[in-house]
Design a protein around this motif. Structure first.
Motif, PDB file in Angstrom:
ATOM      1  N   PRO A 137      19.174  55.553  75.637  1.00 24.27           N
ATOM      2  CA  PRO A 137      19.763  56.426  74.619  1.00 24.27           C
ATOM      3  C   PRO A 137      21.122  55.854  74.170  1.00 24.27           C
ATOM      4  N   ASP A 183      16.633  60.220  68.629  1.00 25.29           N
ATOM      5  CA  ASP A 183      16.110  60.970  69.782  1.00 25.29           C
ATOM      6  C   ASP A 183      17.062  60.874  70.964  1.00 25.29           C
ATOM      7  N   VAL A 184      18.229  61.458  70.826  1.00 23.98           N
ATOM      8  CA  VAL A 184      19.169  61.494  71.953  1.00 23.98           C
ATOM      9  C   VAL A 184      19.479  62.955  72.252  1.00 23.98           C
ATOM     10  N   PRO A 185      19.860  63.276  73.482  1.00 26.13           N
ATOM     11  CA  PRO A 185      20.043  64.680  73.821  1.00 26.13           C
ATOM     12  C   PRO A 185      21.333  65.308  73.271  1.00 26.13           C
ATOM     13  N   LEU A 186      22.365  64.505  73.043  1.00 25.26           N
ATOM     14  CA  LEU A 186      23.665  65.075  72.662  1.00 25.26           C
ATOM     15  C   LEU A 186      24.230  64.376  71.431  1.00 25.26           C
ATOM     16  N   LYS A 230      27.222  70.678  74.018  1.00 26.14           N
ATOM     17  CA  LYS A 230      26.143  71.240  73.186  1.00 26.14           C
ATOM     18  C   LYS A 230      26.627  72.478  72.447  1.00 26.14           C
ATOM     19  N   VAL A 271      14.503  65.853  72.129  1.00 25.77           N
ATOM     20  CA  VAL A 271      14.420  65.681  73.584  1.00 25.77           C
ATOM     21  C   VAL A 271      15.233  66.755  74.281  1.00 25.77           C
ATOM     22  N   ASN A 272      14.838  67.034  75.517  1.00 23.51           N
ATOM     23  CA  ASN A 272      15.502  68.059  76.348  1.00 23.51           C
ATOM     24  C   ASN A 272      15.617  69.406  75.643  1.00 23.51           C
TER      25      ASN A 272
END
Lengths: 425, 415
Positions: free
Chosen positions: B135, B237-240, B310, B414-415
């Motif tokens: 990521p 497509d990264v979580p943050l 987030k 993701v996540n």
């Protein structure tokens, strides 16, 4: 001069290696202090090793959170003030949490040591674990976990340990979001009380060490309610997985797979352990190993592949670890087993064995460069409850383990049926 | 104080010796004055691929690693945008093995077709492992292109694309070797348990016969002064969500470099630094935030990068960073803060100098910059930085027209 002919060398196995002995003293409360004075720079490293690893926690993550938040507030100082106290003098105070132990380390110029020990004392005596600090810790831990869970190698590392030891064992456990969510300050305070305020501690010091070290340490740590650790190795039953082969899809867009092949292996007290270090080097322990030569240098399947023994006290494992192109993962695994087979069936040739011996001895010679490396060898011996002669016995094992013995060991341990096999892609 | 002696051989090879009798080992460090910035824009990643090929056999020695390992030694190498450095450490008694190996690959490589084929694949896997299969792995690819318009720092050391590496030919390899790998473009440092006279004799024997080759004259495009803010937004497509801000700073040998370096330490690099305390601990907008610079030879960049908590609005987070910078530009810093970052620098240098290997590579790097004695003089340059210098440079560096900003957004898949 003929450039095709190598200059003569002295075989590294002919070198005499010696590990500088440590100085030992005990503080008034019985806390043992091991120190090495060496090096030209006026710097010092102090490691406080507590028996406060995740072995002792009642639920996941408490030991690591307690260890980390030791720096986040006392009855006398806020987190900011603690950080500033260390950073003003250019020093580093780090925390790390392992399975049995947890460590608070200090690296500083020796001339500043006296200004920094009172801050460490405050952390060990008066930490308060503020709610707000724990909330920030939880939030940031979850964020970090989110990013890590996207990395195949991170996921693979967690899973392979859980297959080897079982998720209930301290070596096989890992935290999820819900574990982080359920951390609370009451649990942290209780853990702090049991394992730090009334815990057991060993101190390791290296570098330019002041002559009155024991007196200084006594002043700041000698009156605490601490005791000398019991170094004998703890035992807790492991619960390995029944299934042996796993293929896990973690990221649909992955271009590589994280491969982990692993088998349980006894700890350092087992008579085979020292000899296995030689076999491991031949197999996958360094850049010239069989795995690297075949899978990277011959086939180009990976940027790097290594085998190694896990650094655990009670029970170890032998691992092969690599990241390989997604389309060549299965071919890579096949080659790993082929290399095991070769070691079982054919004795290692004299030339290769000599190379590995010389390389290992040369490596140890290089590792003894500097006080931090020397104390780290001693720390390993002491915390693993090994004999002081362990270092010399390991050197002997490198010099004398024969090709026949290595083949026997390969037949005993490098057996595919004993290995777990995992690819995360 | 780190003692060393220097001499230059007739073929132009510069040699530095640092004697330390407390170790049984010796380090032989060869630095070549070539990095990714010297590459053809159509054939990027070459300096680094070439570094791999340097282990694929030289004109008289079929393999590099094995004879060194037999002599109890080990080695590695790295390539940056500025330079390529090779180093090995071995028991001092076997020092000549290192001279034999290093001089032969300076003389000429074997140019093995097989080695090129395999290392192309290995480097492609390295590319995937570090820059694709992670990521945020491609962030520097994007940032460099945003920040540099002309200067070759606009591509990463690993290369601008996998295709450039896949397309490398043996002809390219030979041309690159003849252009950059010769005594006049190299610096040799020998450190550890040696004598000066011994080093001289070994140099004459092994490196003396190598032809000087042509001195490579670097003539790189200069990056024009940035005159307006730049902005880029990507979604992945990264979580943050993450934010990256870059500002042009100074070449490594410019006195203002030291001011910039201390400014980055004021802003980040510890629990009491400004960005961490304000934006992670007090405002809780970021889960981590860092400020650093790339330390490159030509004018480099200062970077602030952080991952957002987030639910935080990225524009708000960006504003909060800017507010910290404005505070710095208006109020400057206190005497205590300045003392703190100078103390940190002093300690960091002492720790860095602990191993012979670090001393050897530092000497080579400083010699490349023009003066090996910088290893002893740099601390004074940091000590000379004043509060006014910090104030002035924070106003010049953090000018909005000097800033490039990248929003790296999560598409929340993701996540």
């Amino acid at each position: 001069m003929n450039r095709k002919i190598a200059p003569p060398i002295i075989d590294a196995v002919d070198f005499k290696l010696s590990l500088k002995p440590y100085e030992f003293s005990s503080l008034n409360n019985g806390v043992p202090v091991y120190s090495i004075t060496a090096g030209a720079q006026e710097v010092i490293q102090l490691e406080l090793v507590f028996y406060a690893g995740n072995w002792y926690e009642k639920s996941k993550g408490i030991a690591a959170a307690t260890n980390s938040l030791l720096k986040n507030g006392t009855t006398n100082r806020t987190a900011f003030q603690i950080n500033e106290a260390f950073e003003y003098y250019g020093s580093y105070c780090n925390r790390s949490c392992y399975n049995e132990t947890s460590v608070i380390s200090l690296h500083c110029l020796t001339k500043h040591l006296d200004k920094l020990l009172p801050v460490l004392n405050d952390m060990l005596l008066n930490s308060i674990f503020p709610d707000e600090e724990l909330e920030i810790y939880k939030q940031n831990s979850k964020q970090r976990l989110r990013v890590n869970l996207q990395k195949c190698e991170f996921v693979a590392g967690r899973l392979i340990d859980s297959y080897l030891y079982g998720e209930a064992h301290p070596y096989g456990t890992y935290s999820g979001m819900e574990d982080i969510d359920s951390l609370n300050t009451a649990d942290l305070k209780a853990f702090y009380k049991n394992y730090y305020l009334n815990g057991s501690l060993a101190i390791f010091v290296a570098g330019s060490v002041p002559a009155n070290l024991t007196a200084i340490l006594n002043e700041h740590f000698g009156a605490l309610q601490l005791s000398k650790p019991d170094y004998s190795i703890r035992q807790l039953a492991i619960l390995p997985a029944d299934e042996r082969k796993f293929r896990i899809e973690n990221d649909p867009k992955a271009v590589q797979g994280a491969i982990r092949i692993a088998s349980l292996f006894p700890n350092r007290h087992h008579p085979d352990f020292k000899k296995i270090m030689v076999l491991n080097n031949v197999f996958g322990g360094f850049f010239g190993s069989r795995l690297m030569s075949n899978i990277r240098e011959e086939k180009g399947y990976t940027y790097g592949i290594y085998s190694y023994l896990q650094n655990h006290m009670q029970q170890s494992a032998w691992l092969i670890s690599t990241e390989a192109g997604k389309d060549v993962c299965e071919a890579t695994i096949e080659e790993i087993y082929k290399e095991m087979k070769l070691l079982r069936e054919e004795p290692i040739e004299a030339e290769e064995l000599q190379l590995v011996r010389n390389y290992m001895i040369g490596g140890i010679l290089g590792e003894l460069d500097g006080p931090f490396q020397i104390i780290s060898k001693w720390k390993n011996i002491i915390l693993n409850d090994l004999e002081p002669s362990y270092f010399y016995e390991s050197v002997d094992a490198i010099k004398t383990t024969s090709a026949e013995e290595l083949m026997e060991l390969a037949n005993k341990y490098l057996v595919p049926e004993k290995f777990y096999e995992l690819v995360v892609y | 104080m780190i003692q060393f002696e220097k001499f230059t051989m007739e073929n132009g090879l510069r040699v530095l010796t640092h004697v330390d009798k407390s170790t049984p080992m010796v380090v032989v460090n060869v630095l070549y004055d070539v990095g990714a910035r010297d590459e053809n824009p159509e054939k990027t990643g070459f300096a680094h691929l070439f570094e791999h090929l340097m282990f694929g056999g030289s004109v008289n020695i079929p393999v590099y690693d094995e004879p060194l390992q037999v002599a109890g030694g080990e080695n590695n190498a790295y390539t940056t945008n500025d330079l390529t450095n090779y180093y090995c450490q071995l028991p001092a008694d076997n020092i000549e093995t290192a001279f034999w190996l290093e001089s032969d690959r300076m003389l000429s490589l074997a140019f093995s077709k097989k080695s090129l084929e395999v290392q192309r694949k290995v480097v492609c896997e390295e590319f995937k492992e570090h820059y694709i299969n992670k990521p945020y792995g491609d962030v520097w690819h994007k940032l460099r292109e945003l920040v540099y318009t002309k200067h070759p720092y606009k591509w990463m050391t690993i290369g601008a694309s996998l295709k450039h590496i896949e397309d490398a030919t043996l002809e390219d390899v030979k041309a690159f070797f003849h252009k950059h790998y010769n005594p006049s473009n190299a610096i040799l440092v020998v450190a550890g348990n040696v004598e000066q006279e011994q080093v001289k004799a070994l140099c004459e024997k092994w490196f003396g016969p190598i032809p000087a080759g042509e001195k490579y004259n670097r003539n790189l495009p200069v990056e024009p002064k940035q005159d307006s803010p730049r902005f880029m937004e990507v979604s992945s497509d990264v979580p943050l969500d993450a934010i990256y801000k870059c500002w042009h700073i100074y070449p490594r040998t410019d006195d203002r470099y030291y001011v910039a370096d201390l400014i980055s330490d004021i802003l980040s690099g510890g629990g009491s630094s400004r960005l961490f305390q304000s934006l992670v601990k007090e405002k809780k907008l970021f889960s981590n935030i860092e400020c650093y610079h790339l330390g490159s030879t030509d004018a480099g960049i200062m970077v602030i990068e952080g991952k957002l908590v987030k639910g935080t609005d990225i524009k708000e987070a960006d504003k909060a960073i800017q507010a910290e910078l404005v505070r710095l530009q208006k109020e400057g810093i206190s005497e205590t803060e300045l003392e703190k970052v100078k103390n940190k620098t002093e300690a960091a240098m002492a720790f860095e100098d602990m191993t012979v290997m670090n001393r050897a590579s530092s000497l080579a790097m400083y010699e490349l910059l023009g003066d090996a004695d910088l290893i002893n003089k740099e601390l004074n340059k940091y000590q000379a930085v004043t509060l006014d210098n910090i104030l002035e440079q924070s106003r010049i560096i953090f000018d909005e027209n000097n800033c490039s900003t990248l929003y790296y957004l999560s598409n929340n898949k993701v996540n």
